[in-house]
Design a protein around this motif. Structure first.
Motif, PDB file in Angstrom:
ATOM      1  N   LEU A  17      52.550  10.566  25.636  1.00 32.04           N
ATOM      2  CA  LEU A  17      52.166  10.533  24.226  1.00 32.04           C
ATOM      3  C   LEU A  17      53.391  10.731  23.350  1.00 32.04           C
ATOM      4  CD1 LEU A  17      49.339  10.680  25.354  1.00 32.04           C
ATOM      5  CD2 LEU A  17      48.893  12.677  23.953  1.00 32.04           C
ATOM      6  N   ARG A  46      48.772  11.131  14.392  1.00 30.69           N
ATOM      7  CA  ARG A  46      48.472  12.478  13.896  1.00 30.69           C
ATOM      8  C   ARG A  46      49.378  12.886  12.767  1.00 30.69           C
ATOM      9  NH1 ARG A  46      47.735  15.445  19.617  1.00 30.69           N
ATOM     10  NH2 ARG A  46      46.426  13.818  20.446  1.00 30.69           N
ATOM     11  N   LYS A 130      38.757   7.691  28.718  1.00 35.41           N
ATOM     12  CA  LYS A 130      39.601   8.880  28.772  1.00 35.41           C
ATOM     13  C   LYS A 130      38.691  10.057  29.162  1.00 35.41           C
ATOM     14  CE  LYS A 130      42.166  11.583  25.296  1.00 35.41           C
ATOM     15  NZ  LYS A 130      43.116  11.489  24.188  1.00 35.41           N
ATOM     16  N   PHE A 132      38.596  13.864  28.370  1.00 35.85           N
ATOM     17  CA  PHE A 132      39.317  14.717  27.422  1.00 35.85           C
ATOM     18  C   PHE A 132      38.438  15.837  26.878  1.00 35.85           C
ATOM     19  CE2 PHE A 132      40.431  15.686  22.985  1.00 35.85           C
ATOM     20  CZ  PHE A 132      41.718  16.134  23.162  1.00 35.85           C
ATOM     21  N   THR A 158      43.342  13.461  30.220  1.00 34.17           N
ATOM     22  CA  THR A 158      44.385  13.833  29.254  1.00 34.17           C
ATOM     23  C   THR A 158      43.957  15.149  28.623  1.00 34.17           C
ATOM     24  OG1 THR A 158      44.637  11.484  28.735  1.00 34.17           O
ATOM     25  CG2 THR A 158      45.674  13.016  27.233  1.00 34.17           C
ATOM     26  N   GLY A 159      44.955  15.986  28.361  1.00 35.93           N
ATOM     27  CA  GLY A 159      44.650  17.299  27.786  1.00 35.93           C
ATOM     28  C   GLY A 159      44.806  18.357  28.853  1.00 35.93           C
ATOM     29  N   GLY A 160      45.979  18.991  28.854  1.00 32.22           N
ATOM     30  CA  GLY A 160      46.240  20.015  29.871  1.00 32.22           C
ATOM     31  C   GLY A 160      46.809  19.453  31.166  1.00 32.22           C
ATOM     32  N   GLY A 180      49.486  12.425  28.646  1.00 25.76           N
ATOM     33  CA  GLY A 180      49.851  13.759  28.187  1.00 25.76           C
ATOM     34  C   GLY A 180      51.127  13.828  27.380  1.00 25.76           C
ATOM     35  N   SER A 181      51.239  14.962  26.704  1.00 27.17           N
ATOM     36  CA  SER A 181      52.390  15.189  25.832  1.00 27.17           C
ATOM     37  C   SER A 181      53.495  15.973  26.532  1.00 27.17           C
ATOM     38  CB  SER A 181      51.933  15.957  24.580  1.00 27.17           C
ATOM     39  OG  SER A 181      51.486  17.246  24.959  1.00 27.17           O
ATOM     40  N   TRP A 182      53.248  16.374  27.797  1.00 28.79           N
ATOM     41  CA  TRP A 182      54.290  17.176  28.474  1.00 28.79           C
ATOM     42  C   TRP A 182      55.584  16.388  28.690  1.00 28.79           C
ATOM     43  CZ3 TRP A 182      51.179  14.338  31.741  1.00 28.79           C
ATOM     44  CH2 TRP A 182      51.749  13.831  32.893  1.00 28.79           C
TER      45      TRP A 182
END
Ligand code: 3PG
Length: 212
Positions: A17, A46, A130, A132, A158-160, A180-182
């Motif tokens: 992401l 966002r 997804k 989520f 996605t998410g965690g 994911g954003s990691w």
């Protein structure tokens, strides 16, 4: 588009992401991810200029598949598709967005976390959703339970998701890819540490190649 996307996700089933407001930086992040082997990228809407970042990535990079995430309304979906978004991700399931994307042939991944939501997506004609927010929605055990009844459904948790649990999710055959954003941590983005982003992408590709 669906076939190209599926092929790319099969070779590297991880979708990073990007939440960057500055188009120039968004392009650098996308290139850093691509260098690390991740070529399917979700730009999350966002911040006010996130769409400009997505447009810059689409216009200034090669060999990447770029979609829009955190799409909340049909108007937003139409706007990003007009800008060239190659897929759409939503946090939840909204029929009119799903129907619009199906009509346009744009892959869409609406967020689901219950059997009811997955069944509604199935009834709308979707076979990929997804999952989520994956960790809070029950993680791998919940996905196993959903997969046992929705045999045709493929999920994008996605998410965690992170490097520490990516292998557990990818071990499930029903998992299409993890998002994911990691892979784009805020500190690395702020510092312009694109080498770190490439290294995180490489790590994810390495984990995925051991499981699949
Ligand atoms: C999403 O939009 O899919 C999630 O906010 C990403 O969750 P993460 O930050 O835990 O990866």
């Amino acid at each position: 588009m669906h076939e190209t996307l599926s092929r790319m996700l099969a070779s590297a089933p991880v979708v990073p992401l990007i939440g960057e407001n500055d188009p120039e930086r968004a392009v650098k992040i996308a290139n850093a991810l691509g260098e690390g082997g991740l070529s399917v990228i979700e730009v999350v809407l966002r911040s006010p200029d996130a769409q400009k970042g997505m447009e810059a990535i689409l216009g200034e990079t090669e060999d990447l598949i770029v979609g829009a995430g955190t799409v909340l309304t049909l108007d937003q979906a139409k706007s990003v598709v007009a800008s060239g978004a190659q897929f759409i991700v939503c946090p939840g399931l909204v029929d009119e967005i799903a129907e619009y994307c199906l009509g346009e042939g744009v892959p869409v991944y609406p967020g689901t976390m219950t059997a009811g939501e997955v069944q509604r997506a199935y009834a709308l004609g979707l076979r990929e959703v997804k999952f989520f927010p994956a960790s809070l929605a029950g993680g791998v055990p919940m996905l196993k339970a959903l997969s046992s009844v929705f045999g045709e459904m493929r999920f994008m948790p996605t998410g965690g998701v992170s490097a520490s649990n990516l292998a557990d999710y990818l071990a499930l055959p029903s998992v299409l890819a993890c998002g994911g954003s990691w892979l784009t941590p805020a500190d690395a983005v702020k510092a312009g540490d694109y080498a770190k982003i490439t290294a995180l992408a490489q790590e994810a590709v390495g984990i995925a190649s051991k499981v699949r």
